[in-house]
Design a protein around this motif. Sequence first.
Motif, PDB file in Angstrom:
ATOM      1  N   PHE A  32      26.878  66.037  60.859  1.00  0.00           N
ATOM      2  CA  PHE A  32      25.578  66.413  62.084  1.00  0.00           C
ATOM      3  C   PHE A  32      26.018  67.893  62.403  1.00  0.00           C
ATOM      4  CE2 PHE A  32      22.803  66.340  65.482  1.00  0.00           C
ATOM      5  CZ  PHE A  32      23.417  66.854  66.469  1.00  0.00           C
ATOM      6  N   PHE A  36      24.199  71.147  62.511  1.00  0.00           N
ATOM      7  CA  PHE A  36      23.436  71.673  64.026  1.00  0.00           C
ATOM      8  C   PHE A  36      23.884  73.025  63.759  1.00  0.00           C
ATOM      9  CE2 PHE A  36      22.532  71.833  68.086  1.00  0.00           C
ATOM     10  CZ  PHE A  36      23.673  72.581  68.699  1.00  0.00           C
ATOM     11  N   ARG A 120      26.187  79.978  76.103  1.00  0.00           N
ATOM     12  CA  ARG A 120      25.299  79.226  74.767  1.00  0.00           C
ATOM     13  C   ARG A 120      24.604  80.406  74.297  1.00  0.00           C
ATOM     14  NH1 ARG A 120      24.159  75.002  78.068  1.00  0.00           N
ATOM     15  NH2 ARG A 120      25.741  73.320  78.060  1.00  0.00           N
ATOM     16  N   VAL A 123      26.248  82.841  72.380  1.00  0.00           N
ATOM     17  CA  VAL A 123      26.794  82.105  71.166  1.00  0.00           C
ATOM     18  C   VAL A 123      25.663  82.264  70.009  1.00  0.00           C
ATOM     19  CG1 VAL A 123      27.562  79.944  69.938  1.00  0.00           C
ATOM     20  CG2 VAL A 123      28.766  80.736  71.921  1.00  0.00           C
ATOM     21  N   VAL A 134      32.027  79.331  64.750  1.00  0.00           N
ATOM     22  CA  VAL A 134      32.383  78.872  66.229  1.00  0.00           C
ATOM     23  C   VAL A 134      32.059  77.191  66.401  1.00  0.00           C
ATOM     24  CG1 VAL A 134      31.714  79.524  68.550  1.00  0.00           C
ATOM     25  CG2 VAL A 134      32.290  81.333  67.201  1.00  0.00           C
ATOM     26  N   THR A 135      30.607  77.250  66.091  1.00  0.00           N
ATOM     27  CA  THR A 135      30.190  75.862  66.461  1.00  0.00           C
ATOM     28  C   THR A 135      31.045  74.608  65.567  1.00  0.00           C
ATOM     29  OG1 THR A 135      27.816  76.689  66.332  1.00  0.00           O
ATOM     30  CG2 THR A 135      28.063  74.157  65.879  1.00  0.00           C
ATOM     31  N   TYR A 138      34.501  74.269  67.332  1.00  0.00           N
ATOM     32  CA  TYR A 138      34.745  73.868  68.903  1.00  0.00           C
ATOM     33  C   TYR A 138      34.079  72.642  68.997  1.00  0.00           C
ATOM     34  CZ  TYR A 138      36.833  78.339  70.007  1.00  0.00           C
ATOM     35  OH  TYR A 138      37.619  79.532  70.226  1.00  0.00           O
ATOM     36  N   LEU A 139      33.274  72.121  68.035  1.00  0.00           N
ATOM     37  CA  LEU A 139      32.309  70.813  68.105  1.00  0.00           C
ATOM     38  C   LEU A 139      33.371  69.925  68.126  1.00  0.00           C
ATOM     39  CD1 LEU A 139      29.577  70.028  68.184  1.00  0.00           C
ATOM     40  CD2 LEU A 139      29.653  69.631  65.715  1.00  0.00           C
ATOM     41  N   ARG A 166      35.054  85.924  69.101  1.00  0.00           N
ATOM     42  CA  ARG A 166      35.603  85.596  70.430  1.00  0.00           C
ATOM     43  C   ARG A 166      35.515  87.269  71.032  1.00  0.00           C
ATOM     44  NH1 ARG A 166      39.911  82.693  67.466  1.00  0.00           N
ATOM     45  NH2 ARG A 166      39.609  80.487  67.673  1.00  0.00           N
TER      46      ARG A 166
ATOM     47  N   LEU B   8      38.104  81.282  77.756  1.00  0.00           N
ATOM     48  CA  LEU B   8      36.946  81.381  76.766  1.00  0.00           C
ATOM     49  C   LEU B   8      37.106  80.149  75.988  1.00  0.00           C
ATOM     50  CD1 LEU B   8      34.549  82.764  75.715  1.00  0.00           C
ATOM     51  CD2 LEU B   8      36.173  84.159  74.464  1.00  0.00           C
ATOM     52  N   GLU B   9      38.331  79.833  75.479  1.00  0.00           N
ATOM     53  CA  GLU B   9      38.662  78.783  74.461  1.00  0.00           C
ATOM     54  C   GLU B   9      38.124  77.564  75.255  1.00  0.00           C
ATOM     55  OE1 GLU B   9      40.198  78.570  71.310  1.00  0.00           O
ATOM     56  OE2 GLU B   9      39.139  80.448  71.424  1.00  0.00           O
ATOM     57  N   LEU B  12      34.138  77.555  75.555  1.00  0.00           N
ATOM     58  CA  LEU B  12      33.588  77.196  74.265  1.00  0.00           C
ATOM     59  C   LEU B  12      33.930  75.875  73.788  1.00  0.00           C
ATOM     60  CD1 LEU B  12      34.625  80.389  72.308  1.00  0.00           C
ATOM     61  CD2 LEU B  12      32.346  79.588  72.976  1.00  0.00           C
ATOM     62  N   ARG B  13      34.954  75.105  73.980  1.00  0.00           N
ATOM     63  CA  ARG B  13      35.073  73.610  73.950  1.00  0.00           C
ATOM     64  C   ARG B  13      33.939  72.772  74.777  1.00  0.00           C
ATOM     65  NH1 ARG B  13      40.569  74.936  73.331  1.00  0.00           N
ATOM     66  NH2 ARG B  13      40.993  74.558  75.427  1.00  0.00           N
ATOM     67  N   ILE B  15      31.077  73.874  75.932  1.00  0.00           N
ATOM     68  CA  ILE B  15      29.665  73.814  75.718  1.00  0.00           C
ATOM     69  C   ILE B  15      29.416  72.907  74.451  1.00  0.00           C
ATOM     70  CG2 ILE B  15      29.369  76.069  77.028  1.00  0.00           C
ATOM     71  CD1 ILE B  15      29.320  77.136  74.004  1.00  0.00           C
ATOM     72  N   PHE B  16      30.144  72.748  73.706  1.00  0.00           N
ATOM     73  CA  PHE B  16      29.969  72.144  72.568  1.00  0.00           C
ATOM     74  C   PHE B  16      30.287  70.429  72.775  1.00  0.00           C
ATOM     75  CE2 PHE B  16      28.446  74.999  69.794  1.00  0.00           C
ATOM     76  CZ  PHE B  16      28.978  76.110  69.840  1.00  0.00           C
ATOM     77  N   ARG B  17      30.957  70.060  73.856  1.00  0.00           N
ATOM     78  CA  ARG B  17      31.263  68.768  74.245  1.00  0.00           C
ATOM     79  C   ARG B  17      30.014  67.941  73.948  1.00  0.00           C
ATOM     80  NH1 ARG B  17      36.339  67.861  75.967  1.00  0.00           N
ATOM     81  NH2 ARG B  17      36.516  69.642  77.228  1.00  0.00           N
ATOM     82  N   VAL B  19      27.936  67.447  71.959  1.00  0.00           N
ATOM     83  CA  VAL B  19      26.855  67.358  71.041  1.00  0.00           C
ATOM     84  C   VAL B  19      27.128  66.519  69.774  1.00  0.00           C
ATOM     85  CG1 VAL B  19      26.084  69.084  69.308  1.00  0.00           C
ATOM     86  CG2 VAL B  19      26.827  70.144  71.321  1.00  0.00           C
ATOM     87  N   THR B  21      25.042  62.856  67.494  1.00  0.00           N
ATOM     88  CA  THR B  21      23.943  62.266  67.056  1.00  0.00           C
ATOM     89  C   THR B  21      23.433  61.270  68.332  1.00  0.00           C
ATOM     90  OG1 THR B  21      25.037  60.554  66.182  1.00  0.00           O
ATOM     91  CG2 THR B  21      24.372  62.400  64.703  1.00  0.00           C
ATOM     92  N   PHE B  25      22.034  56.022  65.388  1.00  0.00           N
ATOM     93  CA  PHE B  25      21.793  56.814  64.095  1.00  0.00           C
ATOM     94  C   PHE B  25      22.168  56.316  62.980  1.00  0.00           C
ATOM     95  CE2 PHE B  25      21.954  60.743  61.845  1.00  0.00           C
ATOM     96  CZ  PHE B  25      23.152  60.560  60.730  1.00  0.00           C
TER      97      PHE B  25
END
Lengths: 181, 128
Positions: A32, A36, A120, A123, A134-135, A138-139, A166, B8-9, B12-13, B15-17, B19, B21, B25
Amino acid sequence: MPADEAIIPLILAGRVQEAFERLVPGYRRRVFGLAFGILRDRAAAEDVAQEVFVKLWQALPRYDGRAKLSTWIYAITRNTAVSALRRRRPALSMSDPAVFAEAENAGALAAPADEDAALRRHVEKLPEKQRLAVTLYYLDERSVEEVAEMMGAPVNTVKTHLHRARASLKATLGANGEEVA
Amino acid sequence: MNGEDERLERRLREIFRGVDTTAGFEARVMQRIAALPKVTAADLRAQFDRGSEVVRRRLRREAWSNAATVAGIGASAGAVVWRYAPEIMRWAEGGGAAGMEFWLITAGVLAATIAGLWPFRARLTGVL
């Protein structure tokens, strides 16, 4: 990393159902996430992820263990996501007033009400490979090596993408008067 | 890594937390698999027959192509011999053939035999 060493023997022994039942939860978030990162749309990414697992179900009986399982799965995911992206793109046209307005607003310099939304947005404006790196990185807080495998790119290339992303984000946030924190 | 980089790190972590399905699913994946058309033994047999027919057609084309090649080489050799018949006769009568080493003649005959049989190597290796 999902327990490939537990899944592969099941596939090679013809116990495809059992292998698949372990494979889906093990790779769900990675498949996913990769979809994404390419499509930038959660609904489309979930649809592609489902399509990938259906393809894997059909292809698993033919898997012979020569390729690394994760590499094989990521390659199928990339190809499926890129195909989906190509099918969607003709539907978008800058001559459409609604699409043009959305693109204009995406570049607005007004102070955002939500700092995360601003980050966001920045990005999203990164070049494609940097945004994907990046996605994926950090995902799920993955390693650079795993991101490289998912992207099908060398490790040093991924490190370069992340470094430039970065730097670009810090510069963009600073130029817009937005604080990094 | 300095403080700005760490912040920043962290962002970034953040904003993706989450995300991921949506719920259910895996159940939807199994539903799509259950809806796939079932492959029957007849389907597999038809697929095999189609593949076999494609191979048979390709082999027939190759056989005609090989035959045309051999015929072309033979016709060309015949035309050369016909064109230079007087010179060849003079060479043979002048003892040119007798002057050659036996192994040169043997090598020439073998090379000609291999060249003639080369297009049929697949069938020959199957027989031998």
